[in-house]
Enzyme design. Structure first.
Site, short mmCIF file in Angstrom:
data_model
loop_
_atom_site.label_atom_id
_atom_site.label_comp_id
_atom_site.label_asym_id
_atom_site.label_seq_id
_atom_site.Cartn_x
_atom_site.Cartn_y
_atom_site.Cartn_z
N GLY A 47 0.82 -1.21 0.00
CA GLY A 47 0.00 0.00 0.00
C GLY A 47 0.85 1.25 0.00
O GLY A 47 2.05 1.20 0.27
N GLN A 52 3.18 9.95 1.39
CA GLN A 52 4.46 9.24 1.28
C GLN A 52 5.22 9.59 0.00
O GLN A 52 6.41 9.31 -0.12
CB GLN A 52 4.23 7.72 1.33
CG GLN A 52 3.70 7.25 2.67
CD GLN A 52 3.58 5.76 2.70
OE1 GLN A 52 2.60 5.19 2.23
NE2 GLN A 52 4.60 5.09 3.23
N CYS A 90 6.58 0.21 7.52
CA CYS A 90 6.13 1.31 6.67
C CYS A 90 7.32 1.78 5.83
O CYS A 90 8.42 1.91 6.34
CB CYS A 90 5.62 2.45 7.55
SG CYS A 90 5.09 3.90 6.62
N LEU A 91 7.05 2.03 4.56
CA LEU A 91 8.11 2.50 3.65
C LEU A 91 8.72 3.80 4.14
O LEU A 91 9.86 4.12 3.83
CB LEU A 91 7.53 2.75 2.26
CG LEU A 91 6.97 1.55 1.53
CD1 LEU A 91 6.30 1.99 0.25
CD2 LEU A 91 8.08 0.56 1.24
N HIS A 132 -3.75 1.22 8.14
CA HIS A 132 -2.42 1.84 8.02
C HIS A 132 -2.43 3.01 7.04
O HIS A 132 -1.94 4.10 7.36
CB HIS A 132 -1.42 0.76 7.57
CG HIS A 132 -0.01 1.25 7.42
ND1 HIS A 132 1.01 0.87 8.26
CD2 HIS A 132 0.55 2.10 6.52
CE1 HIS A 132 2.14 1.47 7.89
NE2 HIS A 132 1.89 2.21 6.82
N GLU A 133 -3.02 2.80 5.87
CA GLU A 133 -3.00 3.87 4.85
C GLU A 133 -3.89 5.04 5.24
O GLU A 133 -3.55 6.20 5.01
CB GLU A 133 -3.43 3.32 3.48
CG GLU A 133 -2.55 2.21 2.91
CD GLU A 133 -1.07 2.50 2.95
OE1 GLU A 133 -0.66 3.67 3.01
OE2 GLU A 133 -0.29 1.53 2.95
N HIS A 136 -2.20 7.28 7.56
CA HIS A 136 -1.29 8.21 6.87
C HIS A 136 -2.02 9.50 6.46
O HIS A 136 -1.45 10.58 6.50
CB HIS A 136 -0.74 7.58 5.59
CG HIS A 136 0.52 6.79 5.77
ND1 HIS A 136 1.69 7.34 6.24
CD2 HIS A 136 0.81 5.48 5.52
CE1 HIS A 136 2.64 6.40 6.28
NE2 HIS A 136 2.14 5.26 5.84
NI NI Z 1 3.11 3.42 5.68
#
Ligand code: NI
Length: 162
Positions: A47, A52, A90-91, A132-133, A136
């Site tokens: 995702g 991000q 998380c990226l 999670h998304e 963000h």
């Molecule tokens: Ni993330």
């Protein structure tokens, strides 16, 4: 389409509340195409949220293995059920994963790329990815939900990064 650079902590865009999309115009469609390409550029990413890639807009993409990508615009969680302990990365926080509680199942609402209202009922990894998304979009990161600082550890090769 383009693979975009990923913003990482402490980039302030990750802590901003995103703006709602008022019209799904060319620039929003391009953003979504770029986000999908960025998400699929490396295996194991499931995702991505617009902050991000440095864009403070209410846009997320989710791409579970073997599933069609989900595009969610102005998404929010409208229902959460149950609680389970998960590992999550998380990226935007490279190199780490944490242990935290997520819902067993969620219902999310938002718009698809055509502006049509959608409602997604999910459990397991999809429910986790949605929470999670959508976090963000509100400036939250999984590290905000850790039970304790010790719940954060170095990433292992088979950990999932959302
Ligand atoms: Ni993330």
């Amino acid at each position: 389409m383009a693979v975009l650079p990923i913003r990482t902590l402490p980039d302030p865009v990750l802590r901003q509340k995103t703006k709602k999309v008022s019209s799904i115009d060319k620039s929003v469609k391009k953003l979504i195409a770029d986000m999908r390409e960025t998400m699929h550029a490396e295996p194991g990413r499931v995702g991505l949220a617009a902050p991000q890639v440095g864009v403070s807009l209410c846009v997320t993409v989710i791409g579970l293995p073997e599933e069609e990508d989900i595009i969610l615009i102005n998404g929010k969680i409208v229902k959460r059920k149950g609680k389970r302990l998960v590992n999550e990365g998380c990226l935007s926080i490279p190199g780490y994963v944490g242990e935290l509680y997520r819902a067993e199942s969620v219902t999310a609402k938002g718009l698809d790329i055509k502006g049509k209202e959608i409602r997604i009922k999910a459990e397991g990894l999809l429910a986790q990815a949605l929470e999670h998304e959508i976090d963000h979009l509100n400036g939250f990161l999984y590290i905000d939900h850790l039970e304790s600082p010790e719940a954060l550890r170095k990433i292992q090769p088979d950990d999932v990064t959302i």
